[in-house]
Write a protein that holds these residues in place. Structure first.
Motif, PDB file in Angstrom:
ATOM      1  N   SER A 162     -16.408  25.587  24.370  1.00  0.00           N
ATOM      2  CA  SER A 162     -15.891  26.860  24.922  1.00  0.00           C
ATOM      3  C   SER A 162     -17.083  27.879  24.470  1.00  0.00           C
ATOM      4  O   SER A 162     -17.342  27.916  23.212  1.00  0.00           O
ATOM      5  CB  SER A 162     -14.799  27.451  24.712  1.00  0.00           C
ATOM      6  OG  SER A 162     -13.812  26.643  25.440  1.00  0.00           O
ATOM      7  N   GLY A 166     -15.048  32.122  26.442  1.00  0.00           N
ATOM      8  CA  GLY A 166     -14.165  31.268  26.662  1.00  0.00           C
ATOM      9  C   GLY A 166     -14.496  30.344  27.782  1.00  0.00           C
ATOM     10  O   GLY A 166     -13.688  29.514  28.411  1.00  0.00           O
ATOM     11  N   ARG A 168     -15.873  26.997  29.888  1.00  0.00           N
ATOM     12  CA  ARG A 168     -16.194  25.749  29.275  1.00  0.00           C
ATOM     13  C   ARG A 168     -17.731  25.433  29.699  1.00  0.00           C
ATOM     14  O   ARG A 168     -18.108  25.413  30.804  1.00  0.00           O
ATOM     15  CB  ARG A 168     -15.345  24.626  30.088  1.00  0.00           C
ATOM     16  CG  ARG A 168     -13.926  24.817  29.478  1.00  0.00           C
ATOM     17  CD  ARG A 168     -13.642  24.628  28.140  1.00  0.00           C
ATOM     18  NE  ARG A 168     -14.029  23.257  27.684  1.00  0.00           N
ATOM     19  CZ  ARG A 168     -13.972  22.864  26.312  1.00  0.00           C
ATOM     20  NH1 ARG A 168     -14.065  23.740  25.551  1.00  0.00           N
ATOM     21  NH2 ARG A 168     -14.122  21.436  26.170  1.00  0.00           N
TER      22      ARG A 168
END
Length: 236
Positions: A162, A166, A168
């Motif tokens: 991450s 935040g 991915r």
């Protein structure tokens, strides 16, 4: 999804220490062996990539781009890498972790790795005669128990992490990268995080949060000179 894999800047090491790891679900594990017991990767794959690139660049001079018949059309994850000159300087590398039939996969990534790798200008006609082509067939995908659970020079690695927002992200290095750059595990992971777009300070906590999949590759390489010699012999 297509991936490029090389990095060249030696990363700064920021903090080392103990680590923990949360496992990731395994990807497809394959063995690159034909039904006749032979390895899948063959020089003819590189020759085909040269054919495809030359055809795309309008260099075939009436030669027909034929469907390959001397190697398997089974499905594997694969990468195509182009390097240039006696020092084998990287000119492009793109591939996929999805299973693709070898004929269509090599046809697609021979062109995209030479012309669409955003890190480099497209390969020109004038450069083709100095190129070296490598085809990597990716096999034996396994979960790693932590971010050091792989062998430099043996395994390629794919990480999931991450970023600061935040989101991915994923990034990969093929098995030869860490060895060629003389990196250890931490240097490789830190470089791969930077390659994947991680911009904050890399701490041991960040490394420990990575989900890592290791894999091997069956790699074959051919130079333009070998390719042209094979054409004189009528390769297919």
């Amino acid at each position: 999804m297509a991936y490029s894999f090389f990095g060249i800047k030696k990363p700064k090491i920021e903090n080392t220490g103990q680590f923990s790891y949360v496992s990731v679900a395994p990807q497809n594990s394959l063995s690159a062996i034909n039904s006749d017991g032979n390895s899948v990767a063959r020089k003819e794959m590189c020759y085909f990539c040269f054919d495809v690139l030359r055809s795309y660049l309008g260099m075939m001079k009436g030669e027909a781009l034929q469907q390959p018949v001397t190697f398997s059309n089974d499905s594997y994850p694969l990468f195509v890498t182009w390097k240039i000159g006696q020092d084998h300087r990287l000119r492009g590398c793109i591939g996929t972790f999805s299973n693709m039939s070898l004929h269509s996969g090599l046809r697609e990534y021979a062109v995209s790795s030479a012309l669409k790798d955003s890190r480099f200008a497209p390969v020109s006609r004038d450069e083709v005669a100095r190129l070296h082509c490598s085809v990597s067939i990716l096999i034996d995908f396994q979960d790693a128990s932590h971010y050091r659970d792989w062998i430099v020079g043996v395994h390629g690695i794919r990480i999931e992490f991450s970023n600061e927002r935040g989101q991915r992200k994923t990034a990969t290095y093929l098995p030869e990268v860490a060895k060629e750059q003389n990196w250890n595990h931490v240097e490789t992971i830190d470089s791969l995080l930077r390659k994947g777009g991680y911009k904050s300070v890399i701490t041991e906590q960040v490394r420990a949060s990575i989900r890592l999949t290791r894999y091997r590759s069956e790699k074959i390489t051919a130079s333009y000179a070998e390719y042209m010699h094979s054409k004189q012999l009528g390769h297919r």
